[in-house]
Design a protein around this motif. Structure first.
Motif, PDB file in Angstrom:
ATOM      1  N   ALA A  99     102.693  52.947  42.462  1.00  0.00           N
ATOM      2  CA  ALA A  99     103.816  53.311  42.348  1.00  0.00           C
ATOM      3  C   ALA A  99     103.904  54.420  42.693  1.00  0.00           C
ATOM      4  O   ALA A  99     105.745  54.607  42.694  1.00  0.00           O
ATOM      5  N   THR A 100     104.221  55.822  42.658  1.00  0.00           N
ATOM      6  CA  THR A 100     104.709  57.178  42.766  1.00  0.00           C
ATOM      7  C   THR A 100     104.198  56.935  44.471  1.00  0.00           C
ATOM      8  O   THR A 100     104.492  58.499  44.286  1.00  0.00           O
ATOM      9  N   GLU A 124     107.201  59.507  43.849  1.00  0.00           N
ATOM     10  CA  GLU A 124     108.558  58.508  43.424  1.00  0.00           C
ATOM     11  C   GLU A 124     108.839  58.715  42.351  1.00  0.00           C
ATOM     12  O   GLU A 124     108.120  57.576  41.465  1.00  0.00           O
ATOM     13  N   ASP A 125     110.442  58.093  42.431  1.00  0.00           N
ATOM     14  CA  ASP A 125     110.799  57.925  40.670  1.00  0.00           C
ATOM     15  C   ASP A 125     111.260  56.434  40.606  1.00  0.00           C
ATOM     16  O   ASP A 125     112.189  56.002  41.002  1.00  0.00           O
ATOM     17  N   ASN A 126     110.441  55.490  40.358  1.00  0.00           N
ATOM     18  CA  ASN A 126     110.558  54.103  39.661  1.00  0.00           C
ATOM     19  C   ASN A 126     110.033  53.455  38.872  1.00  0.00           C
ATOM     20  O   ASN A 126     108.854  53.333  38.544  1.00  0.00           O
ATOM     21  N   ASP A 160     110.188  42.987  40.539  1.00  0.00           N
ATOM     22  CA  ASP A 160     111.011  43.355  39.743  1.00  0.00           C
ATOM     23  C   ASP A 160     110.604  41.688  38.254  1.00  0.00           C
ATOM     24  O   ASP A 160     110.490  41.935  37.058  1.00  0.00           O
ATOM     25  N   GLY A 179     108.712  50.328  37.613  1.00  0.00           N
ATOM     26  CA  GLY A 179     107.517  49.519  38.888  1.00  0.00           C
ATOM     27  C   GLY A 179     106.479  50.644  38.149  1.00  0.00           C
ATOM     28  O   GLY A 179     105.463  49.809  38.107  1.00  0.00           O
ATOM     29  N   HIS A 224     104.444  59.100  33.538  1.00  0.00           N
ATOM     30  CA  HIS A 224     105.286  59.156  34.599  1.00  0.00           C
ATOM     31  C   HIS A 224     106.021  60.021  34.858  1.00  0.00           C
ATOM     32  O   HIS A 224     106.704  61.253  36.028  1.00  0.00           O
ATOM     33  N   GLU A 255     106.915  47.161  42.782  1.00  0.00           N
ATOM     34  CA  GLU A 255     108.022  46.256  43.614  1.00  0.00           C
ATOM     35  C   GLU A 255     108.746  45.336  43.310  1.00  0.00           C
ATOM     36  O   GLU A 255     109.817  45.235  43.971  1.00  0.00           O
TER      37      GLU A 255
END
Length: 195
Positions: A147-148, A96-98, A35, A101, A86, A33
């Motif tokens: 991350a997801t 989750e789509d980041n 950056d 990240g 990913h 999370e």
């Protein structure tokens, strides 16, 4: 318990690096999370790749020419494997789509790989590499989950599928390079490293 340092971003990177190495899930979530951790993650990937390939040249298995060629392609292979992971997590398991990240968390999951440099030690280096491989596999699973937010089974399946696909592509590429340049140009003496 780990304490944050007051040395600025370098101190924070080292703290996260150590926490990632000991498989702290909360740290992986924080990295995914944040950056500002992108460059730190890329730096860890570069160190990991260098620690993985330089011992082969040092021990005389591969020529330095081959190692210099191998380094950028190992970086490319890591990006490919991470991107495919990913994609699989997102499409098959609706994680989750980041993307950035995800790359950050996966970069930090290679933290323990800096010790691959110990593989310069004959025979004992093989044991170290094997143990680090297991540790990095577990760290990858933790990073994927952080991350997801997918389950452990989904993370394991995604990681295995992605590594299979990227290893197959990378393996084909490496065979092509060896055939193109000639094995004697790239590989010195495999038996000197693996007696």
């Amino acid at each position: 318990k780990w304490q944050s340092t007051t040395f600025g971003s370098e101190g924070e990177m080292i703290t996260r690096f150590l926490k990632a190495m000991v498989l702290d899930g909360a740290t992986y979530r924080e990295i995914a999370e944040d950056d500002s951790a992108t460059i730190d993650a890329f730096f860890i990937v570069i160190i990991y790749v260098l620690a993985a390939v330089i011992p082969y040249a040092y021990n005389g298995v591969f020529t330095w020419t081959f190692v210099i060629i191998l380094i950028p392609f190992m970086l490319l292979e890591w990006f490919l494997a991470t991107g495919v992971t990913h994609f699989i997590v997102g499409r098959l398991f609706h994680g989750e789509d980041n993307l950035v990240g995800f790359f950050r968390a996966m970069g930090f999951s290679l933290s323990a790989g800096v010790f691959n440099v110990l593989s310069v030690i004959p025979i004992a280096g093989l044991v170290v590499s094997g143990l680090l491989g297991i540790l990095i596999f577990i760290a990858n699973i933790i990073a994927i989950r952080a991350a997801t937010k997918v389950g452990i089974g989904s993370a394991i399946i995604s990681l295995i599928l992605a590594n299979f696909i990227s290893s197959l592509l990378f393996g084909c590429f490496m065979v092509g390079i060896i055939l193109l340049m000639g094995p004697e140009t790239l590989i010195n003496n495999w038996d000197s490293y693996y007696p």
